[in-house]
Design a protein around this motif. Structure first.
Motif, PDB file in Angstrom:
ATOM      1  N   ALA A 157      49.696 -44.274 -63.369  1.00 44.02           N
ATOM      2  CA  ALA A 157      49.093 -45.372 -63.135  1.00 44.02           C
ATOM      3  C   ALA A 157      50.199 -46.666 -63.482  1.00 44.02           C
ATOM      4  CB  ALA A 157      48.087 -45.874 -64.134  1.00 44.02           C
TER       5      ALA A 157
ATOM      6  N   GLU B  88      52.939 -46.802 -60.801  1.00 46.13           N
ATOM      7  CA  GLU B  88      52.335 -47.730 -59.596  1.00 46.13           C
ATOM      8  C   GLU B  88      52.844 -48.940 -59.890  1.00 46.13           C
ATOM      9  OE1 GLU B  88      48.020 -48.139 -58.977  1.00 46.13           O
ATOM     10  OE2 GLU B  88      48.296 -47.890 -56.548  1.00 46.13           O
TER      11      GLU B  88
ATOM     12  N   HIS C 143      41.670 -41.353 -62.579  1.00 43.92           N
ATOM     13  CA  HIS C 143      42.899 -42.156 -62.245  1.00 43.92           C
ATOM     14  C   HIS C 143      42.541 -43.398 -62.028  1.00 43.92           C
ATOM     15  CE1 HIS C 143      45.721 -38.925 -61.365  1.00 43.92           C
ATOM     16  NE2 HIS C 143      44.815 -38.201 -60.683  1.00 43.92           N
TER      17      HIS C 143
ATOM     18  N   SER D  99      44.919 -46.772 -62.056  1.00 44.47           N
ATOM     19  CA  SER D  99      45.758 -46.591 -60.776  1.00 44.47           C
ATOM     20  C   SER D  99      44.934 -47.178 -59.853  1.00 44.47           C
ATOM     21  CB  SER D  99      45.634 -45.015 -60.343  1.00 44.47           C
ATOM     22  OG  SER D  99      46.942 -44.531 -61.121  1.00 44.47           O
TER      23      SER D  99
ATOM     24  N   VAL E 295      44.111 -44.691 -54.931  1.00 42.25           N
ATOM     25  CA  VAL E 295      43.738 -43.553 -55.176  1.00 42.25           C
ATOM     26  C   VAL E 295      42.753 -42.929 -53.992  1.00 42.25           C
ATOM     27  CG1 VAL E 295      42.622 -41.992 -56.716  1.00 42.25           C
ATOM     28  CG2 VAL E 295      43.370 -44.012 -57.700  1.00 42.25           C
TER      29      VAL E 295
END
Ligand code: CNA
Length: 238
Positions: free
Chosen positions: A89, A92, A109, A114, A117
């Motif tokens: 995460a 990103e 996730h 995140s 996904v």
């Protein structure tokens, strides 16, 4: 830091187009059993292997036994994202990771933060009627007793892709595009035994394919870097 992990860190430091493709092994350090490890679901006492119970035919013929397995084994109360989910995460957020493509159905996730996904196999955090499609609260399905029923009388099911069912075309197409365009592809916590998901690796044409998996996989010989270590421990160092 071990040299293999240092090599991964270097690839990550130098790239802003990383794609991560993962499986059940990403969540074992969160206390969710995978299928194929020594303490995975294959080696536990069930009358049928998980892939039989999690099949479309089995769900249709024996929904009671399906939900017994679902509630006991797929739903793990209190599971929290581990260091692998959390670092992904962050990557990103740092603008380095384009997407997480996952075979997992546990929502960890997203719980880690995140945003992008792609859930190849859906999520147990969503539910809908198997006949009329009406959406339902997954919590009731995951924690109730007996068969969850829709107002129309049919059984409510999780929004997951059962064995024998096709993957969502749009999700699969986007996953292929992301993998094709990736500079670094990190594949982690997956035995690469379940198709068509495992075949996604074949769309990667670069020379920075990293496999992070405790056990060997059929794709080890294709990898540019192999790390046979726990993924949470690896990701906490990169
Ligand atoms: P799998 O076939 O069970 O393989 C998991 C792999 O992860 C094995 O090769 C292990 O060696 C490896 N592994 C286990 N723990 C770690 C760790 N800490 N670090 C690194 N590697 C580890 O699982 P796949 O995902 O390959 O198989 C696909 C199935 C399993 C998908 O359809 C999933 O939906 C399904 N599944 C998902 C979950 C979940 O959502 N958490 C749990 C169990 C099964």
């Amino acid at each position: 830091m071990d040299s293999d992990v240092a090599a991964l860190k270097k690839l990550v430091d130098e790239s802003s187009n990383i794609v991560f493709f993962g499986g059940a092994g990403v969540s074992t350090e969160s206390g969710i059993a995978d299928f194929r490890s020594v303490d995975g679901l294959y080696n536990q006492e069930w009358k049928y292997p998980p892939e039989t119970i999690l099949s479309h035919t089995f769900f249709e013929r024996n929904p009671e036994e399906y939900f017994r397995f679902h509630r006991k084994k797929l739903v793990v109360d209190g599971a929290k994202p581990n260091k692998a989910h959390l670092r992904l995460a962050e990557l990103e957020q740092e603008g380095k990771l384009r997407a997480v493509i996952t075979q997992n159905i546990d929502g960890l996730h997203q719980a880690a933060g995140s945003k992008k996904v792609l859930e190849l196999h859906g999520s147990i955090l969503r539910a809908y009627c198997s006949r009329c499609g009406k959406p339902y609260d997954a919590d009731k399905m995951n924690h109730g007793t007996g068969l969850p029923r829709c107002d129309c009388g049919a059984v409510i099911r999780p929004d997951i892709v059962l064995y024998e069912e096709p993957l969502d075309d749009a999700v699969l197409t986007e996953a292929i595009q992301l993998i094709r365009a990736a500079d670094v592809l990190i594949v982690g916590g997956t035995s690469l035994n379940v198709y068509p998901a495992a075949g996604l690796i074949n769309y990667y044409t670069g020379n920075k394919l990293v496999l992070v998996n405790l056990s060997e996989t059929p794709y080890d010989s294709y990898a540019d870097l192999i790390i046979h270590k726990k993924i949470g421990e690896v990701f906490s160092q990169i």
